[in-house]
Design an enzyme around this catalytic site. Structure first.
Site, PDB file in Angstrom:
ATOM      1  N   GLY A  43      24.603 -19.646  -6.956  1.00  0.00           N
ATOM      2  CA  GLY A  43      24.345 -18.503  -6.109  1.00  0.00           C
ATOM      3  C   GLY A  43      25.372 -17.417  -6.323  1.00  0.00           C
ATOM      4  CG  ASP A  65      30.189 -28.914 -12.551  1.00  0.00           C
ATOM      5  OD1 ASP A  65      29.935 -29.158 -11.357  1.00  0.00           O
ATOM      6  OD2 ASP A  65      30.631 -27.813 -12.940  1.00  0.00           O
ATOM      7  CB  SER A  75      26.036 -22.017 -11.145  1.00  0.00           C
ATOM      8  OG  SER A  75      27.217 -21.865 -10.375  1.00  0.00           O
TER       9      SER A  75
END
Length: 386
Positions: free
Chosen positions: A69, A283, A287
């Site tokens: 985001g 991970d 992002s």
């Protein structure tokens, strides 16, 4: 049904040679040179000749509900799908929240963890996100860990990053203390995952907390240590001082560079870091944002859980790390560091979480808690909405 795997070459992750593995009630019942059972319809026998059997991989840092985001709402990354784990030989996942602790909530994280476990793998999670004070499920990290079965620690807490809440030494110490007490009282690890960014301060804050308090260095797990050359060097010194370090396997466009996890593992080992101090995590679904030198967002990609096995495989085939050491960083080591006693090894009474690979180290099969999720490269199980 009992399952008997015959004649496989077993890395547990330590090399054991050719063994038979008996599986009952989702757990490993026996590992012997030869196990003979009278044929009957309640025993499934699989010939593993020509294959290597290893523990299923543990991915200790995955954004299971999606992440990101950083480039506005349209850049929120999607949730993890079960098939992604199966493709990567992953049977245990630890879910975390990253930058966004507002629209990504602990309730959502816990629900997703429960869902993945129902679908066939094992999923845990951690309490909190980048920012201090953390947003928890019950009101405190300690209570989350004690009373919520799936919650095994805290994190990922960000330091040395422009996206962090710039925590002070006493704040990080207090958080680690809560997680430690919660772990002690519930028999869990209570480990605090520390996201380390690009700042030149690197691990300074973490080292100050360890030096100025009674909190053991093992209570922290700094991740993304292979982000920069300078941070990797700091991570080597940190691990040589007794700490654990986590190397991230996802990279932009999956590109191979001199900071990829497999090359960084080799460098750490050559620098004298004990293999038991090092973990790999993907991970996944996080992002991978790109920022300019003024902190302005200029694009992102998505981390992939498949990268975990890719880098384990590269460590072995490309970097020449012995297979049992390459496997350890994603099996026995995370089980030890995060205190997951039923995971990470092929031993009697452990969960029957297994990965089957061929002589070229290509994944052929995946078993979780005694159930085949993939066999002979065929997916037998998919996520509910896949």
């Amino acid at each position: 049904m009992l399952k008997l795997l015959k004649n496989g070459e077993v890395f547990a992750p330590e090399y054991m040679g050719k063994k038979d593995i008996l599986i009952a009630d989702g757990r490993i019942a026996a590992v012997e040179e030869h196990i003979s059972l009278e044929a009957n319809p309640y025993i499934e026998v699989s010939d593993m000749s020509g294959y290597i059997i290893t523990p299923g991989l543990i991915d200790g840092h995955v954004h299971i509900t999606g992440g990101g985001g950083e480039g506005s709402f349209k850049t929120r990354t999607p949730e993890l799908m079960l098939s992604d784990c199966i493709m990567g030989g992953i049977t245990t996942v630890v879910g975390v929240i990253g930058t966004d602790g507002t629209t990504r909530t602990m309730a959502n994280l816990l629900a997703k963890a429960k869902g993945l476990t129902e679908e066939g793998i094992t999923c845990y999670c951690k309490s909190g996100n980048y920012h201090v004070p953390v947003k928890t499920l019950t009101g405190s990290v300690e209570t989350d860990i004690i009373f919520i079965q799936e919650i095994i620690g805290s994190g990922e807490i960000a330091i040395a990053d422009h996206r962090s809440s710039q925590p002070q030494e006493h704040e990080l110490a207090r958080l680690a203390s809560e997680a430690r007490i919660g772990g002690i009282l519930s028999g869990k690890g209570g480990v605090v995952t520390i996201h380390v960014g690009n700042s030149p301060t690197k691990l300074d804050l973490l080292e100050k907390v360890v030096k100025s308090t009674d909190i053991p260095i093992s209570q922290f797990l700094p991740t993304h240590i292979n982000r920069t050359h300078e941070l990797l060097e700091a991570g080597i010194n940190y691990a040589l001082g007794g700490g654990y370090v986590d190397l991230t396997t996802s990279s932009s466009s999956g590109q191979v560079n001199d900071l990829c996890a497999s090359k960084s593992l080799k460098k750490m080992l050559e620098s004298g870091v004990p293999i038991g101090k090092i973990m790999f995590t993907s991970d996944g679904q996080g992002s991978l944002p790109r920022f300019d030198n003024k902190g302005n967002f200029n694009g992102l990609e998505i981390g992939k859980v498949i990268s975990l096995y890719d880098e384990v495989r590269n460590a072995y085939l490309v970097e020449g790390v012995p297979l049992e050491e390459a496997l350890r960083v994603a099996t026995a080591n995370p089980a030890d560091i995060l205190k997951l006693p039923s995971k990470g090894r092929i031993q009697p009474e452990k969960d029957a979480d297994l990965m089957i690979i061929d002589e070229s180290a290509v994944i052929n099969g995946v078993m979780s808690k005694g159930k085949w999720l993939m066999k002979n490269k065929e997916h037998l199980v998919k996520g509910t909405f896949e």
